[in-house]
Design a protein around this motif. Structure first.
Motif, PDB file in Angstrom:
ATOM      1  N   ILE A   1       0.877  -1.174   0.000  1.00  0.00           N
ATOM      2  CA  ILE A   1       0.000   0.000   0.000  1.00  0.00           C
ATOM      3  C   ILE A   1       0.914   1.223   0.000  1.00  0.00           C
ATOM      4  CG2 ILE A   1      -1.852   1.207   1.191  1.00  0.00           C
ATOM      5  CD1 ILE A   1      -2.657  -1.410   2.483  1.00  0.00           C
ATOM      6  N   GLU A   2       0.930   1.954  -1.108  1.00  0.00           N
ATOM      7  CA  GLU A   2       1.877   3.050  -1.262  1.00  0.00           C
ATOM      8  C   GLU A   2       1.202   4.406  -1.048  1.00  0.00           C
ATOM      9  OE1 GLU A   2       3.425   3.171  -5.203  1.00  0.00           O
ATOM     10  OE2 GLU A   2       1.462   3.384  -6.154  1.00  0.00           O
ATOM     11  N   ASN A   3       2.054   5.420  -0.878  1.00  0.00           N
ATOM     12  CA  ASN A   3       1.620   6.824  -0.783  1.00  0.00           C
ATOM     13  C   ASN A   3       0.596   7.044   0.329  1.00  0.00           C
ATOM     14  OD1 ASN A   3       3.291   7.167  -2.928  1.00  0.00           O
ATOM     15  ND2 ASN A   3       1.712   7.638  -4.422  1.00  0.00           N
ATOM     16  N   LEU A   4       0.856   6.477   1.490  1.00  0.00           N
ATOM     17  CA  LEU A   4      -0.038   6.686   2.620  1.00  0.00           C
ATOM     18  C   LEU A   4       0.084   8.118   3.133  1.00  0.00           C
ATOM     19  CD1 LEU A   4       0.553   3.436   4.707  1.00  0.00           C
ATOM     20  CD2 LEU A   4      -1.492   4.003   3.423  1.00  0.00           C
ATOM     21  N   GLY A   5      -1.017   8.582   3.739  1.00  0.00           N
ATOM     22  CA  GLY A   5      -0.961   9.831   4.484  1.00  0.00           C
ATOM     23  C   GLY A   5      -0.617   9.528   5.935  1.00  0.00           C
ATOM     24  N   GLU A   6      -1.186  10.294   6.847  1.00  0.00           N
ATOM     25  CA  GLU A   6      -0.891  10.082   8.264  1.00  0.00           C
ATOM     26  C   GLU A   6      -1.979   9.289   8.968  1.00  0.00           C
ATOM     27  OE1 GLU A   6      -0.138  13.949   9.886  1.00  0.00           O
ATOM     28  OE2 GLU A   6       1.938  13.962   9.185  1.00  0.00           O
TER      29      GLU A   6
END
Length: 922
Positions: free
Chosen positions: A566-571
């Motif tokens: 799972i890429e480009n996660l936020g916070e």
């Protein structure tokens, strides 16, 4: 007070950090079932666990103040450390003992072989003497047999002549018999067809023919033909004296043939028997030919008239064919009978001759048997000698091939046994590093490991066990404990940067029991993961939060044991992922399930989840940090310097870059291959059963493996020498890479001035390449001279075209430094607020001066940070004119050598300093 209803209607739990005593008791309880050596060792480990937890909390606070990054450690993190330590200790012990067993087994086989060589040599000498005696005995018997054999051979030759004559007769008889049988075989299809034709007849159909007053054309001739065949066989058929049918008309046929249909069919079938026995009149077949020679007398034509008549027609045609063949074969039968009589007489004569020969051969056989026994005894002795020589040769080959391995394996066994005793402490350090060090940068990791964790363990172990009994390696490097050189080489081949921090991060990713969450603003970690998990069996799926296909892909990966990234996660994370991240499995029987939304999915043990964010400084809440392992993949200054050095060399010396890249790939493959070969050798020795000196395939396989291993070592040594040469040349561009790395980290730190100032490594690389492109080649070199030199060079020596003299190379590097620095500064300057431009320019200047050693970092700190003394003391007469906030800073400057005694000097010469101060102030 502000919300009385909330206070009155709810229970408020105040969660405080666990005290040290609670941490200690929990750790003690969970480790109670683990073998940790003596009670003294167990006590140190139990005390280390709460100590390390609290030390990491302190480091997290300092990390927040220095780097402005948030790291949380919770009781969940503490429990995960204990769990990881237990699992890792068990695995490492198992691996260590398995490695020791493998090496000891290999050494045992080599030792047995070495000890057997001397015995084989002694046995071989005895076997050679025995073989010589048996050879002499066999030669004596062979001389006697040769004399008797000549007599028997003469008699046997005469018998052979007679036998050949009989064989010739038998061959002729056999040929005649075969021809006769072949001719008869040709008749079989005809009679079978005839009988089959009769089998198709139906009494009802024949009865219907009987009722015909006038048959269809040609139908009466079929019945007439059968009357001709049955003449003299079927009593009801009236014949003349010469045997011909008296009346073949339709009325006669009905009366004579079909008066009794069943009897009619029986007589038809008996015709074959009469033909075989020769009791049928030849006139019958002469008479019937007048019918079958007609064009319309065939099954197809008659079948169109009547089905029953068609069957009779087929019978007549085929029985006539059968008769013709039998008549032809009859002379051959007579000739065959005469030949058989001749053969019987010849066989009788041969029997007499052969009886005489048998008597002679019996005598020869007895002598031959004695000779065979002697030869067999001799051959067995010779075979034993050959086998002994082969066995000795194989044993010598084995000991020769693995002689170097013998010494190395012996040393490794000692090392492994020693290391196995140190696993208690080494694995504790490695598991602590894996659990806690991931979010920190290299300086904080080093501080925790080298200045906190290891000193505590060494000090505590010394107290209870003494100086020489510490169960901890001297370096206790987590990287050495968690991985192997071959595995690191595989990671590097999968595009993981080769710097120390990246290798540490790879160890954490592959060793942690929690799902890794990569902080990867430069996208180096995700690039490595994509290559690492790219095999077909892993079936890597890359998704992002909010995508429609995320949940179906997650469910599929969970059930099939695949990898999902799972890429480009936020916070924040979606709530549906919580059970997966928490590994909240449900066990039913022998299977595990996990809930994804409203659906329960099978949980495959090979399932892997990787989480990734491009945010450079994300703030994840404690619950996320507790359930995942944060790993800071942010590039380090040294790591980036090495990468930029490669980029500079690629641009300036593409020949060296391509050779270096190829050599790195080669060395990585060599490291992996060497490990595989050693495993292969040990595996073959372990699987070998019985006496390995008799296993030719095994020893040849081991020799081949050793040969390949030696070739790789030679190629590796040559490659290392070439790499050293390339490294020496590449290092000449180190100053350019060092300055460029400094520039990037300056850009990266500007976000601390304002959040608008965010730059990516990819953007920096574009600017970096632009700076190289802008830089021109050394203009001090005479272009005509350069052209002449290039023209004179050989076409095969292309690499020399890139060579520069030492002076030219130094000038080129200076030019690159200036071009890249100016290009990067202009790129930064265009995006700065006016108020920050002077600050950034000053920072850049100071960093460059410090990096080049032209300024003392301590002095720069005093200049920029403006430190103040905590206890400045009395100002004395200075209080009359000097602001109070300046006096602590003056006293702080006194810690520097060149400003030592500055405060005292100002107090003693207050008036002079006051005058100077007023002038500077004005």
């Amino acid at each position: 007070k502000k919300f009385p209803a909330l206070v009155n209607c709810s229970v408020i739990d105040m969660f405080q950090p666990w005290p040290k005593e609670a941490l200690f008791s929990v750790g003690k309880k969970f480790l109670s079932t683990v073998d940790l050596g003596s009670d003294a060792e167990r006590g140190v480990i139990e005390r280390f666990l709460p100590f390390s937890f609290q030390a990491v909390n302190k480091a997290s606070s300092k990390f927040k103040s220095v780097e402005r990054r948030f790291v949380y450690t919770t009781p969940k993190s503490y429990l995960e450390l204990i769990k990881l330590y237990k699992v890792m200790l068990e695995d490492k012990r198992s691996d260590a003992f398995a490695a020791i067993r493998r090496l000891e087994n290999g050494l045992s086989k080599l030792r047995e072989t070495t000890e057997g060589v001397e015995k084989l040599e002694t046995d071989l000498k005895i076997m050679l003497d025995d073989a010589a005696i048996k050879r002499e005995t066999a030669e004596g018997i062979a001389e006697v047999v040769a004399k008797e054999k000549s007599t028997v051979e003469v008699q046997t030759a005469n018998a052979q002549i007679e036998k050949e004559q009989v064989a010739k007769i038998a061959e002729e008889v056999t040929k005649k018999q075969r021809d006769t049988e072949a001719d008869l075989a040709k008749a079989e299809p005809a009679v079978e067809a005839a009988m089959s034709a009769l089998d198709t007849l139906d009494q009802k159909d024949l009865s219907s023919c009987k009722g015909m007053l006038k048959p269809p054309p040609k139908l009466d001739e079929v019945f007439a033909a059968t009357m001709c065949l049955l003449a003299g066989i079927m009593p009801t058929v009236v014949i003349q004296k010469n045997g011909k049918v008296k009346d073949a008309s339709w009325d006669s046929a009905k009366k004579q043939l079909m008066g009794n249909i069943k009897e009619y069919m029986i007589y038809l079938k008996d015709i074959k028997k009469h033909v075989d026995e020769g009791t049928i009149n030849t006139i019958n077949f002469k008479e019937v030919r007048q019918y079958i020679e007609k064009d319309y007398f065939n099954v197809e034509t008659i079948k169109s008239k009547n089905q029953a008549a068609a069957g009779l027609c087929g019978f007549v045609i085929n029985i006539v064919q059968y008769y013709d063949i039998v008549i032809t074969v009859e002379p051959k039968r007579k000739a065959l009978a005469e030949s058989n009589v001749q053969l019987s007489e010849a066989n009788a004569k041969l029997k007499s001759v052969m009886e005489n020969v048998a008597t002679l051969q019996e005598k020869l056989a007895k002598l031959t048997k004695e000779l065979d026994e002697a030869n067999q005894s001799k051959q067995e002795a010779m075979d034993a000698v050959s086998k002994g020589e082969l066995k000795l040769n194989l044993a010598q080959r084995l000991t020769t091939a693995l002689s170097s391995e013998n010494q190395r394996w012996s040393e490794n066994v000692v090392i492994l046994n020693k290391d196995a005793k140190l696993l208690i402490g080494d694995v504790l350090v490695a598991s602590s590093f894996t659990s806690y060090a991931g979010p920190f940068t290299k300086p904080f990791r080093k501080h925790l490991m080298e200045e906190v964790f290891k000193p505590f363990l060494v000090s505590e172990f010394k107290k209870v066990m003494g100086e020489d009994m510490i169960p901890l390696s001297e370096d206790a490097s987590p990287v050495k404990i968690l991985t192997t050189p071959a595995e690191v080489a595989k990671w590097n081949a999968d595009l993981l940067p080769a710097d120390a921090v990246s290798t540490e991060n790879g160890c954490i990713v592959c060793s942690t029991s929690r799902w890794p969450l990569l902080i990867d603003p430069q996208l180096q970690g995700i690039r490595w993961l994509k290559a690492k998990e790219s095999s077909a069996d892993r079936n890597l799926q890359i998704v992002r939060l909010g995508q429609k296909e995320m949940i179906p892909k997650l469910e599929s990966a969970l059930e099939n044991g695949h990898t999902i990234l799972i890429e480009n996660l936020g916070e924040t994370l979606e709530a549906v992922l919580n059970p997966v991240i928490q590994r909240a499995t449900i066990k039913r029987g022998s299977r595990f399930f996990i809930k994804v939304g409203d659906k329960e999915c099978d949980f495959h043990p090979e399932f892997r989840l990787y989480l990734h964010t491009k945010l450079s400084n994300p703030h994840y809440p404690p619950e996320i940090q507790a359930e995942t392992t944060l790993i800071n993949f942010t590039v380090t200054m040294m790591g980036l310097e090495d990468q930029l050095l490669n980029l500079v060399v690629q641009k300036e010396r593409p020949d060296l870059a391509s050779r270096s890249e190829e050599l790195v790939r080669q060395q990585n493959s060599f490291t992996i291959k060497m490990k595989q070969l050693e495993d292969n050798i040990l595996s073959k020795l372990a699987e070998a059963e019985g006496d390995i000196t008799e296993d030719v395939a095994l020893i040849e396989g081991l020799e081949e493996s050793k040969k390949v291993s030696d070739d790789i070592e030679q190629q590796s040594a040559l490659a290392k020498k070439t790499q050293e040469d390339i490294y020496t040349t590449s290092e000449k561009y180190r100053t350019v890479a060092n300055r460029s790395s400094l520039l990037f980290f300056l850009m990266n730190d500007l976000v601390k001035i304002h959040t608008y100032y965010i730059y990516s490594l990819e953007a920096f690389q574009h600017v970096f390449f632009r700076g190289i492109a802008i830089a021109t080649k050394d203009k001090n070199c005479d272009e005509d001279t350069q052209q002449t030199e290039v023209d004179d060079q050989s076409n095969d020596d292309e690499n020399d075209a890139y060579e520069l003299s030492a002076d030219h190379l130094e000038a080129r590097c200076t030019e690159l430094l200036e071009s890249i620095t100016l290009t990067v500064f202009n790129y930064i300057r265009r995006g700065l607020f006016e108020v920050d431009k002077l600050t950034v320019a000053s920072l850049l200047t100071l960093k460059i001066l410090i990096n080049e050693g032209k300024m003392d970092p301590t002095e720069v700190d005093y200049l920029t940070v403006v430190k103040a003394s905590l206890d400045p003391g009395n100002m004395g007469p200075l209080h009359e004119w000097l602001p109070e906030n300046i006096w602590p800073k003056i006293k702080s400057l006194e810690t520097m050598e060149r400003f030592k005694g500055l405060g005292d000097s100002m107090q003693s010469d207050s008036d002079d300093w006051s005058a100077w101060f007023d002038v500077e102030k004005s």
